[in-house]
Motif scaffolding. Structure first.
Motif, PDB file in Angstrom:
ATOM      1  N   ILE A  60       0.862  -1.167   0.075  1.00  0.00           N
ATOM      2  CA  ILE A  60      -0.096  -0.113   0.065  1.00  0.00           C
ATOM      3  C   ILE A  60       0.896   1.295   0.155  1.00  0.00           C
ATOM      4  O   ILE A  60       1.853   1.315   0.953  1.00  0.00           O
ATOM      5  CB  ILE A  60      -0.843   0.143   1.305  1.00  0.00           C
ATOM      6  N   SER A  61       0.665   2.165  -1.010  1.00  0.00           N
ATOM      7  CA  SER A  61       1.411   3.344  -1.147  1.00  0.00           C
ATOM      8  C   SER A  61       0.544   4.359  -1.111  1.00  0.00           C
ATOM      9  O   SER A  61      -0.523   4.604  -1.708  1.00  0.00           O
ATOM     10  CB  SER A  61       1.938   3.407  -2.654  1.00  0.00           C
ATOM     11  N   TYR A  62       0.987   5.525   0.168  1.00  0.00           N
ATOM     12  CA  TYR A  62       0.258   6.785   0.472  1.00  0.00           C
ATOM     13  C   TYR A  62       0.761   7.748  -0.383  1.00  0.00           C
ATOM     14  O   TYR A  62       1.680   8.747  -0.088  1.00  0.00           O
ATOM     15  CB  TYR A  62       0.236   6.911   1.852  1.00  0.00           C
ATOM     16  N   GLY A  63       0.134   7.698  -1.550  1.00  0.00           N
ATOM     17  CA  GLY A  63       0.599   9.057  -2.670  1.00  0.00           C
ATOM     18  C   GLY A  63       1.768   8.766  -3.414  1.00  0.00           C
ATOM     19  O   GLY A  63       2.402   9.716  -4.254  1.00  0.00           O
ATOM     20  N   GLY A  64       2.455   7.633  -3.329  1.00  0.00           N
ATOM     21  CA  GLY A  64       3.762   7.418  -3.704  1.00  0.00           C
ATOM     22  C   GLY A  64       3.856   6.931  -5.205  1.00  0.00           C
ATOM     23  O   GLY A  64       4.717   7.010  -6.158  1.00  0.00           O
ATOM     24  N   LEU A  65       2.333   6.328  -5.542  1.00  0.00           N
ATOM     25  CA  LEU A  65       2.398   5.648  -7.050  1.00  0.00           C
ATOM     26  C   LEU A  65       1.721   6.615  -7.846  1.00  0.00           C
ATOM     27  O   LEU A  65       1.876   6.585  -9.217  1.00  0.00           O
ATOM     28  CB  LEU A  65       1.422   4.487  -6.819  1.00  0.00           C
ATOM     29  N   SER A  66       0.756   7.669  -7.451  1.00  0.00           N
ATOM     30  CA  SER A  66      -0.086   8.238  -8.213  1.00  0.00           C
ATOM     31  C   SER A  66      -0.701   9.448  -7.598  1.00  0.00           C
ATOM     32  O   SER A  66      -0.824   9.405  -6.329  1.00  0.00           O
ATOM     33  CB  SER A  66      -1.087   7.433  -8.905  1.00  0.00           C
ATOM     34  N   LYS A  67      -1.125  10.528  -8.030  1.00  0.00           N
ATOM     35  CA  LYS A  67      -1.943  11.570  -7.482  1.00  0.00           C
ATOM     36  C   LYS A  67      -3.499  11.158  -7.227  1.00  0.00           C
ATOM     37  O   LYS A  67      -3.710  10.023  -8.261  1.00  0.00           O
ATOM     38  CB  LYS A  67      -1.916  12.792  -8.355  1.00  0.00           C
ATOM     39  N   ASN A  68      -4.157  11.518  -6.430  1.00  0.00           N
ATOM     40  CA  ASN A  68      -5.437  10.723  -6.321  1.00  0.00           C
ATOM     41  C   ASN A  68      -6.410  11.049  -7.279  1.00  0.00           C
ATOM     42  O   ASN A  68      -7.392  10.012  -7.800  1.00  0.00           O
ATOM     43  CB  ASN A  68      -6.087  11.414  -4.946  1.00  0.00           C
ATOM     44  N   ARG A  69      -6.390  11.984  -8.099  1.00  0.00           N
ATOM     45  CA  ARG A  69      -7.194  12.137  -9.366  1.00  0.00           C
ATOM     46  C   ARG A  69      -6.929  11.192 -10.457  1.00  0.00           C
ATOM     47  O   ARG A  69      -7.541  11.208 -11.315  1.00  0.00           O
ATOM     48  CB  ARG A  69      -7.210  13.759  -9.722  1.00  0.00           C
ATOM     49  N   GLU A  70      -5.670  10.779 -10.367  1.00  0.00           N
ATOM     50  CA  GLU A  70      -5.300   9.896 -11.456  1.00  0.00           C
ATOM     51  C   GLU A  70      -5.010   8.656 -11.288  1.00  0.00           C
ATOM     52  O   GLU A  70      -4.583   7.642 -11.974  1.00  0.00           O
ATOM     53  CB  GLU A  70      -3.750  10.478 -11.843  1.00  0.00           C
ATOM     54  N   ASN A  71      -5.752   7.992 -10.062  1.00  0.00           N
ATOM     55  CA  ASN A  71      -5.750   6.616  -9.717  1.00  0.00           C
ATOM     56  C   ASN A  71      -6.338   5.641 -10.913  1.00  0.00           C
ATOM     57  O   ASN A  71      -5.689   4.597 -10.894  1.00  0.00           O
ATOM     58  CB  ASN A  71      -6.252   6.342  -8.378  1.00  0.00           C
ATOM     59  N   LEU A  72      -7.594   6.160 -11.105  1.00  0.00           N
ATOM     60  CA  LEU A  72      -8.544   5.322 -12.155  1.00  0.00           C
ATOM     61  C   LEU A  72      -7.474   5.261 -13.592  1.00  0.00           C
ATOM     62  O   LEU A  72      -7.434   4.146 -14.096  1.00  0.00           O
ATOM     63  CB  LEU A  72      -9.761   5.895 -12.400  1.00  0.00           C
ATOM     64  N   ASP A  73      -6.816   6.510 -13.657  1.00  0.00           N
ATOM     65  CA  ASP A  73      -6.190   6.252 -14.982  1.00  0.00           C
ATOM     66  C   ASP A  73      -5.002   5.156 -14.816  1.00  0.00           C
ATOM     67  O   ASP A  73      -4.594   4.634 -15.542  1.00  0.00           O
ATOM     68  CB  ASP A  73      -5.565   7.616 -15.300  1.00  0.00           C
ATOM     69  N   GLY A  74      -4.437   5.299 -13.722  1.00  0.00           N
ATOM     70  CA  GLY A  74      -3.158   4.202 -13.478  1.00  0.00           C
ATOM     71  C   GLY A  74      -3.504   2.771 -13.514  1.00  0.00           C
ATOM     72  O   GLY A  74      -3.000   2.089 -13.910  1.00  0.00           O
ATOM     73  N   ILE A  75      -4.795   2.570 -12.835  1.00  0.00           N
ATOM     74  CA  ILE A  75      -5.318   1.228 -13.036  1.00  0.00           C
ATOM     75  C   ILE A  75      -5.718   0.951 -14.440  1.00  0.00           C
ATOM     76  O   ILE A  75      -5.215  -0.224 -14.936  1.00  0.00           O
ATOM     77  CB  ILE A  75      -6.814   1.223 -12.354  1.00  0.00           C
ATOM     78  N   SER A  76      -6.060   1.758 -15.396  1.00  0.00           N
ATOM     79  CA  SER A  76      -6.419   1.541 -16.750  1.00  0.00           C
ATOM     80  C   SER A  76      -5.096   1.065 -17.429  1.00  0.00           C
ATOM     81  O   SER A  76      -5.156   0.272 -18.406  1.00  0.00           O
ATOM     82  CB  SER A  76      -7.091   2.744 -17.387  1.00  0.00           C
ATOM     83  N   ILE A  77      -3.942   1.677 -17.183  1.00  0.00           N
ATOM     84  CA  ILE A  77      -3.011   1.332 -17.924  1.00  0.00           C
ATOM     85  C   ILE A  77      -1.996   0.325 -17.211  1.00  0.00           C
ATOM     86  O   ILE A  77      -0.907  -0.265 -17.807  1.00  0.00           O
ATOM     87  CB  ILE A  77      -1.954   2.688 -18.262  1.00  0.00           C
ATOM     88  N   GLY A  78      -2.567  -0.285 -16.272  1.00  0.00           N
ATOM     89  CA  GLY A  78      -1.543  -1.297 -15.295  1.00  0.00           C
ATOM     90  C   GLY A  78      -0.485  -0.884 -14.659  1.00  0.00           C
ATOM     91  O   GLY A  78       0.324  -1.466 -14.371  1.00  0.00           O
ATOM     92  N   ALA A  79      -0.500   0.753 -14.431  1.00  0.00           N
ATOM     93  CA  ALA A  79       0.490   0.990 -13.607  1.00  0.00           C
ATOM     94  C   ALA A  79       0.693   0.465 -11.971  1.00  0.00           C
ATOM     95  O   ALA A  79       1.769   0.461 -11.360  1.00  0.00           O
ATOM     96  CB  ALA A  79       0.552   2.758 -13.374  1.00  0.00           C
ATOM     97  N   PHE A  80      -0.458   0.084 -11.629  1.00  0.00           N
ATOM     98  CA  PHE A  80      -0.638  -0.512 -10.301  1.00  0.00           C
ATOM     99  C   PHE A  80      -1.711  -1.558 -10.544  1.00  0.00           C
ATOM    100  O   PHE A  80      -2.406  -1.153 -11.226  1.00  0.00           O
ATOM    101  CB  PHE A  80      -0.512   0.304  -9.169  1.00  0.00           C
ATOM    102  N   GLU A  81      -1.972  -2.449  -9.501  1.00  0.00           N
ATOM    103  CA  GLU A  81      -3.103  -3.429  -9.414  1.00  0.00           C
ATOM    104  C   GLU A  81      -4.255  -3.037  -8.696  1.00  0.00           C
ATOM    105  O   GLU A  81      -5.323  -3.612  -9.061  1.00  0.00           O
ATOM    106  CB  GLU A  81      -2.570  -4.547  -9.147  1.00  0.00           C
ATOM    107  N   MET A  82      -4.193  -2.204  -7.655  1.00  0.00           N
ATOM    108  CA  MET A  82      -5.419  -1.745  -6.881  1.00  0.00           C
ATOM    109  C   MET A  82      -5.358  -0.331  -6.634  1.00  0.00           C
ATOM    110  O   MET A  82      -4.208   0.145  -6.575  1.00  0.00           O
ATOM    111  CB  MET A  82      -5.401  -2.687  -5.689  1.00  0.00           C
ATOM    112  N   ALA A  83      -6.436   0.283  -6.521  1.00  0.00           N
ATOM    113  CA  ALA A  83      -6.334   1.759  -6.177  1.00  0.00           C
ATOM    114  C   ALA A  83      -7.747   2.124  -5.496  1.00  0.00           C
ATOM    115  O   ALA A  83      -8.681   1.390  -5.734  1.00  0.00           O
ATOM    116  CB  ALA A  83      -6.136   2.524  -7.355  1.00  0.00           C
ATOM    117  N   GLN A  84      -7.618   3.366  -4.708  1.00  0.00           N
ATOM    118  CA  GLN A  84      -9.026   3.907  -4.114  1.00  0.00           C
ATOM    119  C   GLN A  84      -9.026   5.320  -4.820  1.00  0.00           C
ATOM    120  O   GLN A  84      -8.186   5.966  -5.318  1.00  0.00           O
ATOM    121  CB  GLN A  84      -8.538   4.198  -2.909  1.00  0.00           C
TER     122      GLN A  84
END
Length: 338
Positions: A60-84
């Motif tokens: 679990i990363s608190y802000g280290g993987l993506s900005k909160n507004r971009e988590n769904l985009d990160g999921i869509s490209i497989g940048a990480f496997e789970m997001a809120q």
């Protein structure tokens, strides 16, 4: 003997590689810091690891993987496997679940919030929309009704809301706009600075967020019973990553969702029990809005915003009326069963 030892070493090496191959690590993108809002994700990670003997881990990363507004985009490209993420951050990307952000739905507690969220997440329209982002809805992040904190004199009439600059996203923002407020959708992590710098006069959050993001530390007052609605913040997984899980790991993940949500609700309940003492400790006045003012607020915000949302969804080919009716029916069924 040498041959025996050689074979034993080779077998051990093969077993080590096989064990490593079976291990699964997922990266999980959330934001802020660990708090009541993320306790189900933390519990999920704990449960999945326990059930698989440590072979399936959630990092679990608190802000280290993506900005909160971009988590769904990160999921869509497989940048990480789970997001809120929260629906109000990008309403155009997750239109279906915004039914849960309509003002004055009448959801009374976290158990009801879990029930209505599960019903909407299970609707084919929700799954289909999320598939566009290669995402699968896993669980909600149930939150109580939002309320305002502010500085100066309490705003406890609709006249006070006129011109009020308020941090409120989604349907909540629409509700305040309906009575003359000026909503801004700065993210949770930006709310303290927005309040401190005077960009907003008030901030609408659930209790945990007022604590976690420090807005309660600037507040003179808090509205105890405004309860205009809440936001919906799903936890999603990347579909490809989910499909690649072994049967054992998938079962461990799926079977842990309800346990994680139960933990979340119990933990949040403890926070709510202590809330009055938090207000007292920080010198924040508890403001009760008059029933007549609440009724006037509902009349101006609830029906018009709901009707406009339904018409907008239907115009986009989504079952707006069906989704709203599903929320109403689920609430009624849940109450009848409890």
């Amino acid at each position: 003997m040498k041959k025996f030892l050689g074979r034993t070493a080779a077998a051990a090496l093969t077993l080590a590689f096989a064990s490593e191959a079976m291990a699964t690590e997922w990266n999980v993108s959330v934001w802020g810091k660990r708090r009541a809002f993320t306790e189900h994700v933390e519990k999920l990670a704990e449960l999945v690891s326990e059930k698989t003997g440590g072979d399936f881990t959630l990092n679990i990363s608190y802000g280290g993987l993506s900005k909160n507004r971009e988590n769904l985009d990160g999921i869509s490209i497989g940048a990480f496997e789970m997001a809120q993420f929260c629906a109000g951050y990008h309403r155009d990307k997750n239109r279906v679940v915004t039914v849960l952000e309509l003002p004055f739905l009448g959801v009374a507690n976290l158990a009801e919030e879990v029930a209505v969220s599960k019903a909407v997440y299970a609707h084919p329209a929700a799954a289909e929309e999320m598939e566009q982002w290669n995402a699968m809805l896993l669980m909600t992040s149930p939150m109580p009704q939002y309320n305002l904190v502010g500085t100066g004199d309490p705003r406890d009439t609709l006249a006070d809301f006129d011109g009020m600059r308020v941090r409120a996203t989604g349907g909540l923002g629409k509700a305040f706009e309906a009575v003359g407020g000026v909503p801004t959708s700065v993210t949770a992590t930006e709310a303290y600075q927005a309040m401190e710098s005077g960009v907003v006069d008030t901030v609408a959050f659930a209790q945990h967020a007022h604590l976690a993001f420090g807005t309660i530390n600037q507040a003179d007052w808090w509205t105890a019973n405004l309860n205009p609605g809440t936001v919906n913040c799903p936890v999603v997984v990347n579909i490809d990553a989910y499909d690649m899980l072994s049967d054992e790991h998938r079962a461990a993940l799926d079977s842990s969702v309800d346990e994680a949500l139960d933990h979340y609700v119990a933990n949040y309940g403890t926070l709510l029990e202590k809330w009055d003492s938090v207000l007292e400790e920080k010198g924040v006045a508890k403001v009760m809005i008059d029933d007549a003012v609440l009724a006037e607020f509902r009349a101006k915000a609830a029906d018009p915003i709901r009707d406009a949302w339904i018409a907008d969804m239907e115009g986009q080919g989504l079952p707006g009326q069906e989704l709203y009716d599903l929320v109403v029916k689920t609430l009624a069924d849940h109450r009848a069963a409890n």
